[in-house]
Scaffold this motif. Structure first.
Motif, short mmCIF file in Angstrom:
data_model
loop_
_atom_site.label_atom_id
_atom_site.label_comp_id
_atom_site.label_asym_id
_atom_site.label_seq_id
_atom_site.Cartn_x
_atom_site.Cartn_y
_atom_site.Cartn_z
N GLY A 58 0.83 -1.21 0.00
CA GLY A 58 0.00 0.00 0.00
C GLY A 58 0.86 1.24 0.00
O GLY A 58 1.84 1.31 0.76
N LYS A 63 -2.56 4.28 2.59
CA LYS A 63 -2.63 3.62 3.90
C LYS A 63 -3.09 4.63 4.97
O LYS A 63 -3.93 4.31 5.81
N PRO A 75 -0.33 2.30 10.01
CA PRO A 75 0.02 1.69 8.73
C PRO A 75 0.47 0.24 8.85
O PRO A 75 0.18 -0.59 7.97
N TRP A 230 -8.72 -4.07 1.64
CA TRP A 230 -7.65 -4.14 2.66
C TRP A 230 -7.94 -5.18 3.72
O TRP A 230 -9.09 -5.59 3.93
#
Ligand SMILES: Cc1ncc(COP(=O)(O)O)c(C=O)c1O
Length: 376
Positions: A58, A63, A75, A230
């Motif tokens: 990412g 992120k 993150p 995600w």
């Protein structure tokens, strides 16, 4: 390895782009590119995006934008994936060994149960059932199902296909059941943000040290074509998941990453969610009016999120057969309850522009079957 057919996705893969009325989209009608970006933003992307391998877990900016959607996410808690489907796959690939038990809340999108079976796990289920407050999870059954072999409890909240949302008490009970045996909780929250009320339901993020969250931009944000999703969890789990991601798709698409960043800018994000709520609210009123006219034919618990409605029908016909008749006789595609683990229902994606025409035909066909008999 034996991989069970993924019934709902197979049906969509075969027919979605060939029917007259596609009511399988589970979010509201997806955005056109022109609704997401201005010409100036597009020009900027045109000038600056290099079609390279972007940071594989990412890009820092995206992120950071995703972390901003949750309390206390950092993150290192986050791996960006190609859609939430990849996040589910990567999570399960790391969690499940042959002989493990996985407990799934049904009805549900059956990707995770299918993957669990392919990896040799034993999959058990507990159900959302119609109750006094809408769809309610059978928590007593969950408590009897958990054992020392339970590796994962999987749920989708807000739920596909019912559009229901777990209340706080149910969330807590599910966390307690997982904690009682040290199981992982895999919460697919890709519909979070699509609440018709405008207030987002709580996330399982932060509820338990073994909670893994899957989400993305495909549903609440109506951007499935970006393929941005995600997986969030403890840093060591995410670091290992990143290693598995090297084997699947390596990274995401450089253009999508930039478009996703635009979608998550606070003002743009609210604008998208507002647009979707408005469309969903209008269409749900149409759907509700149509099914309420036939109380002896349909049973209906209104969804709490925009996009999906799970409608029960009072006919002696299996849902896959019923959907096949709609497909063959009216060129309408909806998804059978069978494909979510609960027959006697159909899932109607009510966010489509073509809902009014298709709805009339669905009601007509089912009412005809009711008066003339299912073999007519
Ligand atoms: C609960 C759930 N999870 C994941 C997915 C996959 O979505 P995507 O990979 O587009 O994010 C879907 C699609 O219908 C879904 O309903």
């Amino acid at each position: 390895m034996k991989v069970p057919a993924f019934q709902s996705e197979r049906l969509l893969s075969l027919w979605q782009n060939h029917v007259e009325y596609d009511l399988t989209e589970t979010g509201v009608e997806p955005l056109y590119l022109r609704e997401l970006v201005t010409r100036a933003e597009l020009d900027e992307i045109y000038e600056s995006v290099q079609l390279r391998y972007i940071q594989t877990d990412g890009t820092p900016a995206l992120k950071e934008a995703v972390c901003g959607l949750y309390t206390g996410m950092r993150p290192e808690n986050l791996l960006l994936t190609n859609g939430s489907a990849e996040a589910n796959f990567i999570a399960m690939w790391g969690l499940v060994e042959p002989g493990d038990e996985v407990i799934a809340l049904l009805p549900n999108y059956l990707q995770v149960p299918g993957i669990a079976r392919a990896f040799g796990a034993d999959v058990k289920s507990f159900y959302l059932r119609p109750g006094a407050t809408g769809w309610e999870p059978d928590l007593d059954t969950l408590r009897t199902l958990v054992t020392k072999r339970t590796r994962v409890i999987y749920l989708c909240n807000p739920n596909n296909p019912t559009g229901s949302v777990l209340d706080f008490r149910a969330m807590q009970a599910i966390v307690e059941a997982a904690a009682s045996v040290g199981a992982w909780l895999l919460a697919d929250e890709v519909y979070l943000g699509a609440e018709l009320s405008g207030s987002p339901s709580p996330s399982f993020w932060g509820s338990y040290e073994r909670a893994l969250i899957v989400s993305g931009l495909s549903k609440a944000y109506t951007l499935p074509g970006l393929r941005v999703g995600w997986l969030a969890g403890p840093p060591e789990v995410i670091a290992a998941a990143w290693g598995r991601h090297d084997y699947t798709t390596i990274t995401r698409n450089a253009i999508s990453e930039r478009l996703a960043l635009i979608a998550l800018q606070p003002e743009k994000r609210s604008q998208i969610l507002r647009r979707n709520r408005e469309i969903a609210g209008r269409n749900l009123a149409l759907l509700e009016a149509a099914v309420r006219k036939h109380p002896d034919l349909f049973s209906f618990i209104p969804p709490k999120i925009g996009g999906v409605a799970f409608v029960g029908y009072n006919l002696p016909i299996n849902s896959t057969k019923l959907v096949t008749r709609l497909l063959e006789e009216r060129s309408i595609l909806i998804v059978p309850g069978d494909a979510f683990g609960l027959d006697g229902y159909v899932r109607i994606g009510y966010g489509s522009k073509r809902l009014p025409e298709a709805l009339g035909q669905i009601v007509e066909l089912l009412a005809g079957l009711q008066t003339k008999g299912v073999h007519a």
